[in-house]
Design a protein around this motif. Sequence first.
Motif, PDB file in Angstrom:
ATOM      1  N   GLY A  93      43.851  25.580  39.458  1.00 25.73           N
ATOM      2  CA  GLY A  93      44.619  26.346  38.479  1.00 25.73           C
ATOM      3  C   GLY A  93      43.738  27.159  37.559  1.00 25.73           C
ATOM      4  N   HIS A  94      42.447  27.290  37.893  1.00 24.18           N
ATOM      5  CA  HIS A  94      41.488  27.997  37.045  1.00 24.18           C
ATOM      6  C   HIS A  94      41.433  29.476  37.429  1.00 24.18           C
ATOM      7  CE1 HIS A  94      39.005  24.073  36.151  1.00 24.18           C
ATOM      8  NE2 HIS A  94      40.246  24.024  35.708  1.00 24.18           N
ATOM      9  N   ILE A  95      41.568  30.336  36.447  1.00 28.59           N
ATOM     10  CA  ILE A  95      41.559  31.776  36.689  1.00 28.59           C
ATOM     11  C   ILE A  95      40.965  32.456  35.460  1.00 28.59           C
ATOM     12  CG2 ILE A  95      43.875  32.263  35.759  1.00 28.59           C
ATOM     13  CD1 ILE A  95      42.505  33.681  39.067  1.00 28.59           C
ATOM     14  N   THR A  96      40.376  33.611  35.654  1.00 29.59           N
ATOM     15  CA  THR A  96      39.878  34.417  34.537  1.00 29.59           C
ATOM     16  C   THR A  96      40.620  35.747  34.530  1.00 29.59           C
ATOM     17  OG1 THR A  96      38.134  35.528  35.795  1.00 29.59           O
ATOM     18  CG2 THR A  96      37.594  33.372  34.802  1.00 29.59           C
ATOM     19  N   VAL A  97      40.565  36.429  33.405  1.00 33.06           N
ATOM     20  CA  VAL A  97      41.253  37.716  33.293  1.00 33.06           C
ATOM     21  C   VAL A  97      40.703  38.716  34.310  1.00 33.06           C
ATOM     22  CG1 VAL A  97      41.688  39.690  31.792  1.00 33.06           C
ATOM     23  CG2 VAL A  97      41.851  37.377  30.863  1.00 33.06           C
ATOM     24  N   LYS A  98      39.381  38.787  34.431  1.00 37.63           N
ATOM     25  CA  LYS A  98      38.774  39.738  35.356  1.00 37.63           C
ATOM     26  C   LYS A  98      39.137  39.417  36.807  1.00 37.63           C
ATOM     27  CE  LYS A  98      34.761  41.090  32.580  1.00 37.63           C
ATOM     28  NZ  LYS A  98      33.274  41.114  32.514  1.00 37.63           N
ATOM     29  N   THR A  99      39.083  38.136  37.147  1.00 37.54           N
ATOM     30  CA  THR A  99      39.413  37.744  38.517  1.00 37.54           C
ATOM     31  C   THR A  99      40.890  37.993  38.809  1.00 37.54           C
ATOM     32  OG1 THR A  99      37.671  36.071  38.498  1.00 37.54           O
ATOM     33  CG2 THR A  99      39.366  35.862  40.176  1.00 37.54           C
ATOM     34  N   ALA A 100      41.754  37.657  37.845  1.00 35.58           N
ATOM     35  CA  ALA A 100      43.187  37.888  38.021  1.00 35.58           C
ATOM     36  C   ALA A 100      43.485  39.369  38.209  1.00 35.58           C
ATOM     37  CB  ALA A 100      43.960  37.343  36.826  1.00 35.58           C
ATOM     38  N   THR A 101      42.809  40.210  37.439  1.00 36.75           N
ATOM     39  CA  THR A 101      42.993  41.662  37.574  1.00 36.75           C
ATOM     40  C   THR A 101      42.586  42.120  38.964  1.00 36.75           C
ATOM     41  OG1 THR A 101      42.603  42.004  35.214  1.00 36.75           O
ATOM     42  CG2 THR A 101      42.322  43.907  36.659  1.00 36.75           C
TER      43      THR A 101
END
Length: 208
Positions: free
Chosen positions: A122-130
């Motif tokens: 469930g780990h995500i970052t803003v840059k990766t999500a974008t």
Amino acid sequence: MGFYPDRVPDWFSKLFSSYHWHGDREDKKVYLTFDDGPTPEATEFVLRELAKHRFQATFFCIGDQVAKNPEIYDLVQENGHRVGNHSFHHLNAWNTSKDDYLNNVDHCAELVSSNLFRPPYGHITVKTATGLKEKGYKIILWDVLSGDFDPNRTSDSCLKALKKNTRNGSVIVFHDSEKSFEQLQKILPSYLEFLKENGWTSKVISEA
């Protein structure tokens, strides 16, 4: 893995509303999901249990496991279930560079054809999500965890929490992995019976 609540509170999912956490709260349906497979024993067990109740589910597959077990991966889809991308090596976005992470997702996509993506842990970052959204992925999280991955919990405590936290539209996480299989065998049959007895049906997560 850290602390994971049995149920994600509504205020939290609303705070991060660009991700998919649950379905329609007015609809008497749930979304069963299974992460980290396919594996021969665990995934085949899940498929048998789902078939007993004619339930559908979404399987978030690790590319490496698909490469090792292509016939099980095919069996999932032949039984009417949906698949999603869970990266090739079960990477943690919090300690992996954006480029390495997205390349790993692309590697998985060579075997798993789906625009659904669930980030491991469930780990995500803003840059990766974008970056994922630019590739056309719909990022799927959850609002209910089964706890089947936690060796420190009893199956009774997991089942009790599942029954308490399930609501209309819930996206529920199980794991069809070797690590979780012992616990899964104790939890899943009783939970599916509970859903059936209480009038819930299940459906796959929409790719739209």
